[in-house]
Design a protein around this motif. Sequence first.
Motif, PDB file in Angstrom:
ATOM      1  N   LEU A 146    -122.512  43.026  13.280  1.00 32.50           N
ATOM      2  CA  LEU A 146    -121.602  42.322  12.369  1.00 32.50           C
ATOM      3  C   LEU A 146    -121.613  40.813  12.574  1.00 32.50           C
ATOM      4  O   LEU A 146    -120.821  40.091  11.969  1.00 32.50           O
ATOM      5  N   GLU A 147    -122.491  40.352  13.446  1.00 33.34           N
ATOM      6  CA  GLU A 147    -122.568  38.924  13.765  1.00 33.34           C
ATOM      7  C   GLU A 147    -121.211  38.370  14.186  1.00 33.34           C
ATOM      8  O   GLU A 147    -120.676  37.436  13.595  1.00 33.34           O
ATOM      9  N   LEU A 168    -111.877  42.593  19.569  1.00 30.03           N
ATOM     10  CA  LEU A 168    -110.757  42.919  18.677  1.00 30.03           C
ATOM     11  C   LEU A 168    -111.125  44.053  17.731  1.00 30.03           C
ATOM     12  O   LEU A 168    -110.361  44.989  17.507  1.00 30.03           O
ATOM     13  N   LYS A 169    -112.319  43.954  17.177  1.00 31.72           N
ATOM     14  CA  LYS A 169    -112.827  44.976  16.248  1.00 31.72           C
ATOM     15  C   LYS A 169    -112.846  46.337  16.937  1.00 31.72           C
ATOM     16  O   LYS A 169    -112.460  47.352  16.355  1.00 31.72           O
ATOM     17  N   THR A 184    -119.434  46.388  22.557  1.00 32.26           N
ATOM     18  CA  THR A 184    -119.197  45.034  22.045  1.00 32.26           C
ATOM     19  C   THR A 184    -120.499  44.382  21.609  1.00 32.26           C
ATOM     20  O   THR A 184    -120.564  43.716  20.585  1.00 32.26           O
ATOM     21  N   LYS A 185    -121.534  44.582  22.406  1.00 26.71           N
ATOM     22  CA  LYS A 185    -122.830  43.980  22.066  1.00 26.71           C
ATOM     23  C   LYS A 185    -123.340  44.554  20.743  1.00 26.71           C
ATOM     24  O   LYS A 185    -123.864  43.821  19.900  1.00 26.71           O
ATOM     25  N   ILE A 186    -123.158  45.857  20.561  1.00 32.79           N
ATOM     26  CA  ILE A 186    -123.594  46.492  19.316  1.00 32.79           C
ATOM     27  C   ILE A 186    -122.854  45.858  18.133  1.00 32.79           C
ATOM     28  O   ILE A 186    -123.461  45.496  17.121  1.00 32.79           O
TER      29      ILE A 186
END
Length: 372
Positions: A140-141, A149-150, A133-135
Amino acid sequence: MSETESFELSPGRPMTDAEQGLIWKKPLSHKVSEEELRISKEVRRNWHRGEMKIANILLEGDAGSGKTQLAKALSANFGLPYTKVTCFADMDKSDIIGAILPVISSDRLEKLEPAEQAVLQVLYASDGFQSATKILMDALELTQEQASLKMRQLLKLASENTDGEAVEYRFYPSEIVRAYRYGYLLEIQEPNVIRDAAVLMALNSALELDGSINLPTEIIRRHPDFIAVITTNRSYAGSRPLNEALRDRIQHSEKMDLPAKEVMVERAKSKTGYQDESVLSVLADSIIVLDQTARVNAIKGVAGMRSFFYWADAVAGGASAQESLYYKVIYKITTDPEEIKMLEDALKKQGLMASLEDIDVVKKNEHSTMRP
Ligand SMILES: Nc1ncnc2c1ncn2[C@@H]1O[C@H](COP(=O)(O)OP(=O)(O)O)[C@@H](O)[C@H]1O
Ligand SMILES: [Mg+2]
């Protein structure tokens, strides 16, 4: 804080450069609060006292009351890397433990949308230091929730593109797991919004002092240096209270309302650079009165530190104190005419409307005498 007093919890603990970089460095503008000192002392004192150890902390207070900065200050004081997770209503278990992502073959990867390819490549190329998630948040800001979600979309996409092939799977631990395993200070923002009881339970059992987290790949134990700092906005009508079981795991809690008036003025000075104490003092008094009035009358909005900073900054920049009161503070609390009337009356009753007017008069005069 006395210059010689050290609250470092594990002196001499080996750390990577990346970890070292996560330890918060206090900016010059940072003011040590009573709460900071109290928590630092308590945690330090009990650190080696077995079951009396304090490693789950709750900071409850308005937005802008300084919860996040306090959590970061603790990272600095204790010498622990700081990291955070922002909770959201639809969090699921993969947000707590992490996600397993199939590594899809490069020819299949090439057939995907360029945007999807790029994101997957970033993920595959990561060294595992950061959570998935951090990546995604960085690349992708995205917010925590969007990134989550992504990640779910990518998981679906990746598994749809692997059928029939022998694939490698990679496990991307969550930010929580990373902090838990390597012994960081983790700020858990607003866990009270989480809806799924199973997710809360997973979080809850992880917070036991000798707890563990079951990953699909292994069981990891709580690192002795792991500290959880839960931060939540003060519960207001309609908000979900912090889960009782979670509250039960807390060994130290601080209720952070507006800081003391002197602290408010000090913070505004260092934040805005504006040094006029008499003006700042009137603005701070007004914020305090508005905060109390809103609370007593069950008006939903808050007059907190954030409004105070922006208001002070507007006044410092030449805005009328009386006018900017509305667009920096009051309309942020409410736009309901009756509620506005209540807030105005409270200020008048304390003579603060008059003081704000005086500020504007004095500023006007100063301005005109400066002219030749
Ligand atoms: N101890 C402090 N010294 C100086 N400024 C502070 C301090 N604590 C908070 N602030 C400032 O106040 C603002 C709000 O703080 P923050 O920690 O984000 O509040 P919260 O997490 O409660 O919403 C930030 O801009 C921060 O820089
Ligand atoms: Mg915060």
